[in-house]
Design an enzyme around this catalytic site. Structure first.
Site, short mmCIF file in Angstrom:
data_model
loop_
_atom_site.label_atom_id
_atom_site.label_comp_id
_atom_site.label_asym_id
_atom_site.label_seq_id
_atom_site.Cartn_x
_atom_site.Cartn_y
_atom_site.Cartn_z
N ALA A 152 -7.70 11.91 4.16
CA ALA A 152 -7.14 13.25 4.26
C ALA A 152 -8.33 14.20 4.18
O ALA A 152 -8.52 14.92 3.21
CB ALA A 152 -6.14 13.54 3.16
N ASN B 190 -13.32 17.14 20.38
CA ASN B 190 -11.97 17.14 19.84
C ASN B 190 -11.69 18.52 19.25
O ASN B 190 -12.51 19.06 18.51
CB ASN B 190 -11.90 16.04 18.77
CG ASN B 190 -10.53 15.90 18.14
OD1 ASN B 190 -10.12 16.72 17.33
ND2 ASN B 190 -9.81 14.86 18.52
N CYS C 68 -2.84 15.84 13.68
CA CYS C 68 -3.52 15.54 12.42
C CYS C 68 -2.52 15.55 11.27
O CYS C 68 -1.87 16.56 11.02
CB CYS C 68 -4.63 16.53 12.12
SG CYS C 68 -5.48 16.07 10.60
N GLY D 125 -7.64 0.63 15.06
CA GLY D 125 -8.03 -0.67 14.54
C GLY D 125 -8.85 -1.53 15.48
O GLY D 125 -8.83 -2.75 15.37
N GLY E 256 -12.93 3.48 16.02
CA GLY E 256 -12.86 4.47 14.94
C GLY E 256 -13.37 3.96 13.62
O GLY E 256 -14.58 3.84 13.39
#
Ligand SMILES: Cc1cc2nc3c(=O)[nH]c(=O)nc-3n(C[C@H](O)[C@H](O)[C@H](O)COP(=O)(O)O)c2cc1C
Length: 306
Positions: free
Chosen positions: A73, A102, A133, A247, A268
């Site tokens: 977060a 982004n 998000c 993943g 990522g």
């Protein structure tokens, strides 16, 4: 010996020499990784989310390791569009790698402003629009899960730039196809799937959430099967390309996304354990295609059987 496969893909007018980029927020703004990775080998670099104005982000702790993944977060801290252009863009003059920035906003107008500010610099090749998000109160998740608000953001961004726009979809919707189709109808060049999945962890001794923000987004190997399903579903209804992520740690993971329907993929969370993952993935895709006698990576997109 099989011929070298053609690894080139196109995302709208954006030409990538291979289908592998890095996922926003897991590779800084690029320079941080330049000593570890030959950036020009990547199909594109996708940088951390940028808003019109500078933003501080959430309190710490901002990350927490989970079984087969991580919770974060972070809350989209960043230097703002002007700060990004001043501080980071000059660095990329020495590189050829395409740059995907982004972007995010708290309001529809914010999305328009940041788009205008990043439309100007020629070095910015494409915009990835974060409407999903899970970690900022305003906008964020809401724009990604309400199809009317979603359309208003895509329309606004589209009206402010002719650069390719990639809309990053939220995974926590009842029907991903509606959002992928809405993005296409509003003129998006591509969609990216998926953002981290809203999630939570609690420390049983303190009984407090592990993240200061209480909830966060789950990423890493745990979410890959969710992402594969969403890419597969979206690929059945849209003609625009899909960038798949969630993943990816190996070329086998990436190939699974491509077979499900992704034209390109992003690495990522894996960057945190091995920054060279994307390079391994590129090499692995290439040798797998060569071994199978597949002439071009594009030929594999969406070839799932059954
Ligand atoms: C620490 C962290 C920061 C992130 N920051 C952003 C961001 O700024 N903008 C965005 O669109 N996605 C952001 N993401 C989501 C990733 O780009 C990606 O969609 C997600 O993590 C799934 O891929 P992965 O499982 O390979 O990490 C972030 C993810 C992590 C783990």
């Amino acid at each position: 010996m099989n011929k070298q496969p053609d690894m080139r893909v196109k995302i709208g007018s954006l030409e990538m020499k291979n289908p592998v980029t890095v996922a926003s927020g897991t590779f800084g703004y690029g320079p941080e990784y330049a000593d570890l990775v030959d950036l020009d080998r990547l199909g594109a670099i996708t940088v951390k989310g940028i808003s019109a104005e500078p933003h501080i982000g959430n309190n710490t702790p901002r990350t927490f390791e989970t079984a087969s993944g991580m919770l974060n977060a972070i809350g989209l801290p960043g230097p703002g569009a002007a700060g990004f252009c001043e501080k980071y863009l000059p660095f990329f003059e020495n590189y050829k790698v395409p740059l995907i920035v982004n972007i995010w906003g708290k309001t529809v107008e914010d999305y328009g402003r940041v788009t205008e500010l990043l439309d100007a610099p020629a070095r910015v090749d494409a915009l990835e629009v974060n409407v999903s998000c899970p970690n900022v109160k305003e906008g964020g998740a809401l724009y990604g899960t309400d199809v009317d608000l979603f359309r208003s953001v895509v329309d606004e961004v589209r009206s402010k730039t002719d650069k390719p726009i990639i809309i990053k979809l939220a995974p926590n919707v009842a029907d991903i196809k509606r959002f992928a189709l809405a993005a296409e109808e509003c003129g998006a060049d591509a969609v990216s799937i998926m953002n981290s999945y809203p999630a939570m962890a609690i420390n049983i001794e303190t009984r407090k959430p592990e993240l200061a923000n209480r909830t966060g987004g789950l990423s890493g190997p745990a979410i890959k099967p969710i992402a594969i399903k969403l890419v597969w579903e979206a690929a059945q209804v849209v003609n625009i390309p899909i960038i798949g992520m969630g993943g990816i740690y190996s070329s086998e993971d990436a190939l699974e996304f491509i077979i499900a329907g992704a034209t390109a993929v992003a690495v990522g969370t894996a960057n945190f354990t091995d920054p060279s993952t994307a390079l391994r993935v590129i090499d692995g895709i290439e040798s797998w295609l060569a071994a199978k006698g597949i002439a071009a990576v594009d030929d594999l997109v969406g070839t799932v059987r059954g």
